[in-house]
Design an enzyme around this catalytic site. Structure first.
Site, PDB file in Angstrom:
ATOM      1  NE  ARG A  25      18.270  25.441 -43.584  1.00 34.73           N
ATOM      2  CZ  ARG A  25      18.578  24.837 -44.835  1.00 34.73           C
ATOM      3  NH1 ARG A  25      19.378  25.093 -45.669  1.00 34.73           N
ATOM      4  NH2 ARG A  25      18.299  23.463 -44.729  1.00 34.73           N
ATOM      5  NE  ARG A  73      15.615  15.127 -49.845  1.00 32.15           N
ATOM      6  CZ  ARG A  73      15.752  16.476 -49.227  1.00 32.15           C
ATOM      7  NH1 ARG A  73      15.602  17.621 -50.287  1.00 32.15           N
ATOM      8  NH2 ARG A  73      16.010  16.729 -47.959  1.00 32.15           N
ATOM      9  NE  ARG A  89      16.273  18.687 -42.938  1.00 29.96           N
ATOM     10  CZ  ARG A  89      16.097  17.796 -43.941  1.00 29.96           C
ATOM     11  NH1 ARG A  89      15.588  16.614 -43.750  1.00 29.96           N
ATOM     12  NH2 ARG A  89      16.006  18.241 -44.959  1.00 29.96           N
ATOM     13  NE  ARG A 123      19.411  15.604 -47.258  1.00 28.78           N
ATOM     14  CZ  ARG A 123      19.003  16.884 -47.258  1.00 28.78           C
ATOM     15  NH1 ARG A 123      19.055  17.246 -48.659  1.00 28.78           N
ATOM     16  NH2 ARG A 123      18.881  17.714 -46.442  1.00 28.78           N
ATOM     17  CE  LYS A 147      15.676  24.979 -50.065  1.00 30.95           C
ATOM     18  NZ  LYS A 147      14.795  24.129 -49.375  1.00 30.95           N
TER      19      LYS A 147
END
Ligand code: ADP
Ligand code: AMP
Length: 209
Positions: free
Chosen positions: A86, A120, A164, A153, A15
């Site tokens: 969400r 990431r 998650r 992160r 996203k």
């Protein structure tokens, strides 16, 4: 008037990556609850700090997030909204405060997501996103866009990434159905290359104009 775009997808679906392309191409604002919350991670709210939820992979309580989104959307002339809604209550709230022109859904299989999240890397200066294998920067640890330092992160560990994804399946998958049932969903194969996904995203936005 610039378009109001919603981009849905699991954590790691792409996203943020595609939102950057959308901002560049269509001149809209990137509204992302994840970034807004990370900037205010240690802010005290009556529910506790955002960090106390985020570091566990849980959702930050709706009142905190709804307030952020309402303020950001009221100031934007065209936006791409990323990371919100969400859950179904957030989707109801959103429908009361704005009208959407296009709802994109990046479809990526669960097995692919953990590897995307743990690999990431994000620029500490400009927020650009890379991946150690799938989209590596030219120089390890350094942002191609601005030369800033890349970091991982706190919630991109394997354990938190799995939690998650579980929270996504429980709370956010029904949001995808919510828009699908209204016939508003542009479903995009998010397992293509970054360029392949972008081609489909761009075409879906252009065909909604
Ligand atoms: P989200 O914002 O949905 O959590 P990101 O855009 O941050 O996801 O992407 C998650 C990770 O996957 C990043 O490291 C990114 O570089 C990588 N990625 C994004 N799109 C693709 C793709 N089409 N193929 C392979 N890796 C991708
Ligand atoms: P993201 O950057 O979208 O991956 O979001 C990182 C974390 O921020 C999530 O795991 C949640 O803890 C929190 N968060 C982001 N957006 C929301 C939202 N709309 N509702 C609740 N929590 C959120």
């Amino acid at each position: 008037m610039e378009p109001n775009i919603l981009i849905l997808g699991a954590p790691g679906a792409g996203k943020g990556t595609q939102s950057s392309n959308i901002v560049e191409e269509f001149g809209v604002e990137h509204v992302t609850t994840g970034d807004a919350l990370r900037e205010n991670k240690h802010m005290e709210t009556e529910y506790g700090t955002p960090a106390s939820f985020m570091d566990e992979g849980e959702l930050v309580p709706d009142p905190v997030v709804n307030e952020i989104v309402e303020a950001a959307l009221s100031q934007a002339d065209g936006y791409v909204l990323d990371g919100y809604p969400r859950n179904l209550d957030q989707a109801e709230f959103l429908s009361e405060i704005t009208d959407l022109d296009v709802v994109l859904y990046l479809d990526v299989d669960e097995d692919e997501l953990v590897g995307r999240l743990t690999g990431r890397r994000v620029c500490s200066e400009c927020g650009a996103t890379f991946h150690v294998d799938f989209n590596p920067p030219e120089e390890e640890g350094v942002c191609d866009e601005c030369g800033g330092e890349l970091y991982q992160r706190d919630d991109d560990t394997e354990e938190t990434a799995r939690e998650r994804i579980r929270v996504y399946e429980e709370n956010t998958a029904p949001v995808v159905e919510f828009y699908d049932e209204r016939g508003e969903l542009a479903r995009i194969d998010g397992e293509q290359s970054l360029e392949g996904v972008w081609e489909d995203v761009k075409a879906a936005i252009e065909s909604s104009a």
